[in-house]
Write a protein that holds these residues in place. Structure first.
Motif, mmCIF file in Angstrom:
data_model
loop_
_atom_site.group_PDB
_atom_site.id
_atom_site.type_symbol
_atom_site.label_atom_id
_atom_site.label_comp_id
_atom_site.label_asym_id
_atom_site.label_seq_id
_atom_site.Cartn_x
_atom_site.Cartn_y
_atom_site.Cartn_z
ATOM 1 N N PHE A 1 49.351 40.606 35.456
ATOM 2 C CA PHE A 1 50.270 40.775 36.798
ATOM 3 C C PHE A 1 49.696 40.363 38.003
ATOM 4 N N ALA A 2 50.597 39.815 38.737
ATOM 5 C CA ALA A 2 50.296 39.326 40.131
ATOM 6 C C ALA A 2 49.453 40.388 41.076
ATOM 7 N N HIS A 3 50.080 41.520 40.853
ATOM 8 C CA HIS A 3 49.357 42.609 41.936
ATOM 9 C C HIS A 3 48.018 43.281 41.146
ATOM 10 N N MET A 4 47.664 42.763 40.075
ATOM 11 C CA MET A 4 46.361 43.043 39.469
ATOM 12 C C MET A 4 46.006 42.203 38.311
ATOM 13 N N PRO A 5 45.695 40.968 39.081
ATOM 14 C CA PRO A 5 45.231 39.636 38.294
ATOM 15 C C PRO A 5 44.194 39.997 37.467
ATOM 16 N N GLN A 6 43.015 40.845 37.745
ATOM 17 C CA GLN A 6 41.914 41.049 37.231
ATOM 18 C C GLN A 6 41.650 42.684 36.610
ATOM 19 N N MET A 7 41.140 42.731 35.175
ATOM 20 C CA MET A 7 40.951 43.721 34.515
ATOM 21 C C MET A 7 39.972 44.728 35.604
ATOM 22 N N GLN A 8 40.031 46.084 35.592
ATOM 23 C CA GLN A 8 39.376 46.843 36.216
ATOM 24 C C GLN A 8 38.808 48.081 35.311
ATOM 25 N N VAL A 9 37.448 47.817 35.282
ATOM 26 C CA VAL A 9 36.880 48.561 34.035
ATOM 27 C C VAL A 9 36.348 49.869 34.696
ATOM 28 N N PRO A 10 36.829 51.069 33.737
ATOM 29 C CA PRO A 10 36.558 52.520 34.396
ATOM 30 C C PRO A 10 35.007 52.441 34.174
ATOM 31 N N LYS A 11 34.661 53.837 34.866
ATOM 32 C CA LYS A 11 33.257 54.323 34.751
ATOM 33 C C LYS A 11 32.922 54.676 33.369
ATOM 34 N N GLN A 12 31.837 54.333 32.921
ATOM 35 C CA GLN A 12 31.116 54.546 31.536
ATOM 36 C C GLN A 12 30.889 56.020 31.484
ATOM 37 N N SER A 13 31.781 56.790 30.876
ATOM 38 C CA SER A 13 31.940 58.237 30.497
ATOM 39 C C SER A 13 32.776 58.579 29.599
ATOM 40 N N PRO A 14 32.707 59.878 29.005
ATOM 41 C CA PRO A 14 33.502 60.367 27.884
ATOM 42 C C PRO A 14 34.979 60.022 28.335
ATOM 43 N N ARG A 15 35.947 59.409 27.808
ATOM 44 C CA ARG A 15 37.410 59.569 28.332
ATOM 45 C C ARG A 15 38.230 58.770 27.110
ATOM 46 N N ILE A 16 39.458 58.967 27.390
ATOM 47 C CA ILE A 16 40.490 58.457 26.556
ATOM 48 C C ILE A 16 41.283 57.373 27.292
ATOM 49 N N PHE A 17 41.936 56.499 26.587
ATOM 50 C CA PHE A 17 42.777 55.482 26.846
ATOM 51 C C PHE A 17 44.215 55.763 26.455
ATOM 52 N N GLU A 18 45.093 55.161 27.298
ATOM 53 C CA GLU A 18 46.469 55.182 26.870
ATOM 54 C C GLU A 18 47.014 53.855 26.905
ATOM 55 N N LEU A 19 47.421 53.017 25.732
ATOM 56 C CA LEU A 19 48.046 51.785 25.725
ATOM 57 C C LEU A 19 49.573 52.128 25.598
#
Length: 264
Positions: free
Chosen positions: A141-159
């Motif tokens: 997307f134009a408003h978020m043209p780059q991936m933003q990697v979250p902190k490395q910690s136990p977590r889940i993702f929603e696609l």
């Protein structure tokens, strides 16, 4: 009059001179970063043997090789709550469309990649490394043209995938994310979005796909509750042209967890 005009012109020229370097630098920086493209792969598997082959392929061969070619922050995930054998999802960012088009040719010239990826790349037809690969090409997307990697910690993702009845509805939803502030609401409320992408090539078009992340299932529920009651979201979603009934015909949500070696 002439003197006043000259002074005014001098002031404007001076102001422009002070602004233009910053504008030029901003434009150069934007051009330097560019808009990313993403390949989103879904591996259909029949058993744990295939799962291990695919996971090992990314960890030992694909991720190191792709990193060398400029594709950073590669994510590899399994389903958090699979129905039967899990699928594997791989998110591969590219700095440009040209990089995406040339990647396979370059990988084929990398001896280390070919050697370490051999169990996957040369698996016999009687014992394949996977059943099928479903693949989509996305543009950030134009408003978020780059991936933003979250902190490395136990977590889940929603696609999440939002399908649209028409291309015009899809463009309107993109406008809602980019211009009307929906992405900003996600960020403000701590959803930690990883990427937002418009599907250029893939199944179920027209659609857009994005990924958000949470500490756990309780945090997921709390975040979505906060989103639904957020004043800014209520204001945006109340605009008649942005009504979900007009723009989104189907939503698919998949909960994921990163595998060992995933960079996201």
């Amino acid at each position: 009059m002439k003197r006043r005009s000259f002074v005014k012109a001098s002031i404007l020229t001076g102001a422009a001179a002070s602004i233009l370097p910053h504008s030029s630098m901003a434009a150069t920086e934007k051009e330097k970063k560019g808009t990313e493209f993403y390949e989103l792969r879904t591996y259909i598997l029949k058993n744990e043997t295939q799962q291990k082959l695919v996971e090992d392929y990314f960890k030992n061969a694909a991720i190191p090789a792709l990193n060398k070619l400029g594709s950073k922050n590669i994510g590899v995930f399994t389903e958090l709550k699979p129905e039967g054998q899990t699928k594997i999802y791989a998110l591969i960012p590219f700095n440009s469309l040209t990089d995406f088009l040339n990647v396979q040719e370059k990988l084929n010239l990398d001896p280390a990649y070919l050697e370490k990826g051999a169990p996957y790349l040369t698996a016999p037809a009687t014992e394949p490394a996977y059943e099928r690969i479903e693949s989509s090409l996305l543009k950030a997307f134009a408003h978020m043209p780059q991936m933003q990697v979250p902190k490395q910690s136990p977590r889940i993702f929603e696609l999440r995938r939002y399908e649209h009845a028409t291309e015009s509805a899809g463009k309107k939803k993109l406008e809602m994310f980019n211009d009307a502030g929906e992405i900003d609401i996600f960020k403000k409320l701590g959803f930690n979005p990883v990427f937002f992408g418009e599907t250029i090539i893939g199944d179920h078009r027209p659609n857009l796909i994005y990924m958000i992340t949470f500490d756990d299932l309780d945090a997921k529920a709390a975040h979505w509750k906060a989103f639904g009651s957020d004043p800014e979201w209520k204001k945006v979603s109340s605009i008649p042209d942005y009504a979900d009934a007009k723009l989104v015909s189907h939503i698919t949500s998949t909960l994921l967890q990163p595998v060992n070696g995933s960079q996201v």
